[in-house]
Scaffold this motif. Structure first.
Motif, PDB file in Angstrom:
ATOM      1  N   GLY A  99       1.843  30.862  -5.612  1.00  0.00           N
ATOM      2  CA  GLY A  99       1.619  29.845  -6.602  1.00  0.00           C
ATOM      3  C   GLY A  99       1.714  30.162  -7.985  1.00  0.00           C
ATOM      4  O   GLY A  99       2.068  31.226  -8.571  1.00  0.00           O
ATOM      5  N   GLY A 100       1.065  28.980  -8.859  1.00  0.00           N
ATOM      6  CA  GLY A 100       0.999  29.438 -10.441  1.00  0.00           C
ATOM      7  C   GLY A 100       0.124  30.379 -10.639  1.00  0.00           C
ATOM      8  O   GLY A 100       0.473  31.411 -11.619  1.00  0.00           O
ATOM      9  N   ARG A 101      -0.910  30.408  -9.661  1.00  0.00           N
ATOM     10  CA  ARG A 101      -1.896  31.632 -10.019  1.00  0.00           C
ATOM     11  C   ARG A 101      -1.090  33.130  -9.969  1.00  0.00           C
ATOM     12  O   ARG A 101      -1.442  33.752 -10.559  1.00  0.00           O
ATOM     13  CB  ARG A 101      -3.004  31.596  -9.065  1.00  0.00           C
TER      14      ARG A 101
ATOM     15  N   PRO B 175      -5.137  25.723 -11.192  1.00  0.00           N
ATOM     16  CA  PRO B 175      -4.580  26.456 -12.286  1.00  0.00           C
ATOM     17  C   PRO B 175      -5.361  27.115 -13.041  1.00  0.00           C
ATOM     18  O   PRO B 175      -4.760  27.447 -14.558  1.00  0.00           O
ATOM     19  CB  PRO B 175      -3.851  25.125 -12.770  1.00  0.00           C
ATOM     20  N   GLU B 176      -6.646  27.419 -13.006  1.00  0.00           N
ATOM     21  CA  GLU B 176      -7.420  27.897 -14.139  1.00  0.00           C
ATOM     22  C   GLU B 176      -6.727  29.562 -14.572  1.00  0.00           C
ATOM     23  O   GLU B 176      -6.842  30.045 -15.664  1.00  0.00           O
ATOM     24  CB  GLU B 176      -8.937  28.628 -13.590  1.00  0.00           C
ATOM     25  N   THR B 177      -6.086  30.195 -13.548  1.00  0.00           N
ATOM     26  CA  THR B 177      -5.549  31.680 -13.649  1.00  0.00           C
ATOM     27  C   THR B 177      -4.724  31.467 -14.912  1.00  0.00           C
ATOM     28  O   THR B 177      -4.321  32.423 -15.436  1.00  0.00           O
ATOM     29  CB  THR B 177      -5.342  32.097 -12.458  1.00  0.00           C
ATOM     30  N   GLU B 178      -3.963  30.421 -14.868  1.00  0.00           N
ATOM     31  CA  GLU B 178      -2.573  30.271 -15.967  1.00  0.00           C
ATOM     32  C   GLU B 178      -3.185  30.255 -17.133  1.00  0.00           C
ATOM     33  O   GLU B 178      -2.499  30.402 -18.123  1.00  0.00           O
ATOM     34  CB  GLU B 178      -1.925  29.087 -15.423  1.00  0.00           C
ATOM     35  N   VAL B 179      -4.575  30.072 -17.637  1.00  0.00           N
ATOM     36  CA  VAL B 179      -5.087  30.095 -18.655  1.00  0.00           C
ATOM     37  C   VAL B 179      -6.101  31.203 -18.893  1.00  0.00           C
ATOM     38  O   VAL B 179      -6.122  31.745 -20.018  1.00  0.00           O
ATOM     39  CB  VAL B 179      -6.018  28.798 -19.161  1.00  0.00           C
ATOM     40  N   VAL B 180      -6.360  31.698 -17.965  1.00  0.00           N
ATOM     41  CA  VAL B 180      -7.206  32.893 -17.920  1.00  0.00           C
ATOM     42  C   VAL B 180      -6.745  34.203 -18.233  1.00  0.00           C
ATOM     43  O   VAL B 180      -6.892  35.009 -19.159  1.00  0.00           O
ATOM     44  CB  VAL B 180      -8.053  33.315 -16.393  1.00  0.00           C
ATOM     45  N   MET B 181      -5.343  34.377 -17.545  1.00  0.00           N
ATOM     46  CA  MET B 181      -4.743  35.620 -17.790  1.00  0.00           C
ATOM     47  C   MET B 181      -4.204  35.683 -19.183  1.00  0.00           C
ATOM     48  O   MET B 181      -4.176  36.634 -19.565  1.00  0.00           O
ATOM     49  CB  MET B 181      -3.522  35.675 -16.760  1.00  0.00           C
ATOM     50  N   PRO B 182      -3.715  34.657 -19.623  1.00  0.00           N
ATOM     51  CA  PRO B 182      -3.146  34.743 -21.076  1.00  0.00           C
ATOM     52  C   PRO B 182      -4.214  35.136 -22.062  1.00  0.00           C
ATOM     53  O   PRO B 182      -4.000  35.582 -23.246  1.00  0.00           O
ATOM     54  CB  PRO B 182      -2.439  33.747 -21.310  1.00  0.00           C
ATOM     55  N   ARG B 183      -5.317  34.971 -21.599  1.00  0.00           N
ATOM     56  CA  ARG B 183      -6.816  35.130 -22.741  1.00  0.00           C
ATOM     57  C   ARG B 183      -7.219  36.376 -22.490  1.00  0.00           C
ATOM     58  O   ARG B 183      -7.995  36.996 -23.191  1.00  0.00           O
ATOM     59  CB  ARG B 183      -7.534  34.150 -22.667  1.00  0.00           C
ATOM     60  N   ILE B 184      -6.475  37.284 -21.555  1.00  0.00           N
ATOM     61  CA  ILE B 184      -7.261  38.715 -21.326  1.00  0.00           C
ATOM     62  C   ILE B 184      -6.065  39.501 -22.121  1.00  0.00           C
ATOM     63  O   ILE B 184      -5.050  39.520 -21.955  1.00  0.00           O
ATOM     64  CB  ILE B 184      -7.134  39.195 -20.001  1.00  0.00           C
ATOM     65  N   SER B 185      -6.797  40.129 -23.155  1.00  0.00           N
ATOM     66  CA  SER B 185      -6.178  40.884 -24.247  1.00  0.00           C
ATOM     67  C   SER B 185      -5.705  42.463 -23.873  1.00  0.00           C
ATOM     68  O   SER B 185      -4.926  43.071 -24.483  1.00  0.00           O
ATOM     69  CB  SER B 185      -6.467  40.592 -25.626  1.00  0.00           C
ATOM     70  N   SER B 186      -6.783  42.758 -22.965  1.00  0.00           N
ATOM     71  CA  SER B 186      -6.755  44.325 -22.460  1.00  0.00           C
ATOM     72  C   SER B 186      -5.904  44.381 -21.190  1.00  0.00           C
ATOM     73  O   SER B 186      -5.626  43.146 -20.367  1.00  0.00           O
ATOM     74  CB  SER B 186      -7.866  44.819 -22.299  1.00  0.00           C
TER      75      SER B 186
END
Ligand code: AMP
Ligand code: GLY
Length: 433
Positions: A15-17, A305-316
């Motif tokens: 999926g998108g996740r 679709p939360e992962t689609e905004v969570v992953m781009p906000r993990i900078s490490s």
């Protein structure tokens, strides 16, 4: 921890996740090769798609051997509830192969696989959640009597996995009693042989994610909110998710302190206390009732679709944290968050969540990618061209200083994409302003 530059990872899901996790993993300097099974029309940009089903444990283990996989990351819940970890560990142990897995065994996965188990777990550990009664064919009279003590509307949940369709919210008591009987009679197959009746909680929802190591430690990931209804202004039918935002303005430091104290820590400690070696993601589906957090549900995976905004906000780098959790010791692993806001807009096939057509040619993705990220969900590649293959087709995700700016970027990118019947909401995040 020192990165293992030779790490081969197998990510399960399509999926998108999984597109979002795959992209994040592919950026890691620790990674040698990434495989995604089965993946979709977009995941090939982050790794190598393998045409196998995540619930076919023999096929998954064959892929582990063939591609010398050291880390398996479970994207969706079905294989976990069915015992993916147990089965892979058994096969690996028999051959003396070292294999790390992100995702709980069947015991921990019951937090999502059985609503009754989750409710009893929360009860044992004093975790705030709605009052409930578990109905079966044997106690229908007691169950309907419990229902009559509640205020409308009435929440009925199939105990087992029902592809996201097993929750009914019914305004009228007599209709709710009838619906309970229909569910118990097998409306959702074995999943509704038990039905959890819940007190209705009123408030605004958010999704909190933790990665835990089975030894009592955890790291929080960025908080997000998803938009389930198909229509703007949160109207119409429920869907798998029409968009998401992160961070969530009302999930401020004060609210999150309550969430950690009352919910996350007792959950992680409760798992350890009960001898459940839970190494993986815990998704806390929460509701904010007048500033107080309650658990609506647990999931044993990331949200979509939360992962689609969570992953781009993990900078490490995410890989060292996944490895540490999978090894059972998070130690000094860190999750750094990008302070910017991410908004995901999901494009769906016309007619979704009802009947919809597949096989529509998708155009404009390269243009859209000039100023945002495009995550694929229901897409498939055929002779180098992209076609729709599901209800939720793809998401555009943008990062900016606030919700309006991120929404505008994401929305403008989406306008460049086209397929016959394309539909998306233009109001993602606006309720939070
Ligand atoms: P679940 O599958 O448990 O997440 O339930 C699906 C949706 O039903 C949730 O996201 C909520 O919007 C809603 N819901 C579930 N339980 C309750 C409850 N006790 N009170 C109010 N809404 C609920
Ligand atoms: N977005 C909700 C879920 O993944 O279950």
């Amino acid at each position: 921890m020192t990165p293992t530059a030779q790490l081969n990872v197998l990510l399960l899901g399509s999926g998108g996740r999984e597109s979002a996790i795959a992209r994040k993993l592919s950026e890691s300097p620790c990674l040698n090769k990434l495989y995604i099974a089965p993946g979709n029309g977009g995941t090939g940009a982050s790794g190598i798609n393998l045409a196998l089903s995540p619930t076919d444990f023999d096929a998954v283990y064959e892929a582990v051997k063939e591609h010398d996989i050291q880390l398996v990351v479970a994207g969706n819940e079905d294989p976990l509830v069915a015992g993916l970890r147990n089965e892979l560990e058994k096969r690996a142990a028999a051959e003396g192969r070292e294999l790390l897995i992100v995702g709980p065994g069947a015991d921990g996965a019951a937090l999502e696989g059985s609503k009754d188990f989750a409710k009893r777990f929360m009860e044992r550990h004093g975790i705030p959640t709605a009052g409930y009664f578990t109905a079966t064919a044997e106690n229908v009279d007691e169950a309907t009597a419990y229902m009559a003590t509640l205020e409308a509307p009435y929440v009925l949940k199939a105990d087992g996995l029902a592809a996201g369709k097993g929750v009914l919210i019914i305004p009228d008591l007599e209709e709710a009693k009838e619906a309970l009987r229909t569910m118990l009679a097998g409306q959702f197959g074995a999943a509704s042989r038990s039905v959890v009746i819940e007190q209705f909680l009123s408030g605004i929802e958010c999704s909190v994610f933790a990665l835990t190591d089975g030894a009592g430690d955890y790291r929080l990931l960025p908080v997000a909110k998803d938009y389930k209804r198909v229509g703007e202004g949160d109207t119409g039918l429920n869907t798998g998710g029409m968009g998401s935002v992160s961070p969530v303005p009302f999930a401020d430091a004060e609210f999150m302190a309550k969430v950690e104290d009352r919910i996350v820590r007792p959950t992680v400690a409760g798992l350890v206390e009960e001898g459940i070696d839970y190494r993986g993601f815990i998704f806390f589906g929460l509701i904010n009732c007048g500033g107080e957090p309650y658990v609506i549900e647990y999931n044993v995976r990331m949200g979509d679709p939360e992962t689609e905004v969570v992953m781009p906000r993990i900078s490490s780098d995410l890989v060292p944290v996944l490895l540490a959790a999978a090894k059972g010791h998070l130690g000094d692993a860190v999750v750094e968050q990008d302070p910017r806001t991410a908004v995901a807009v999901m494009a769906v096939s016309g007619g979704y969540p009802g009947d919809y057509a597949k096989g529509k040619k998708i155009e404009g993705i390269a243009d859209a990618e000039a100023d945002c990220i495009v995550f694929h969900a229901g897409t498939t590649l055929k002779d180098g061209e992209l076609f729709t293959s599901g209800g939720r087709v793809l998401a555009t995700v943008a990062l900016a200083e606030d919700i309006p700016a991120a929404l505008e970027k994401s929305f403008n990118a989406m306008k460049k994409i086209n397929f016959e019947g394309i539909y998306y909401r233009r109001d993602i995040g606006k309720d939070l302003l």
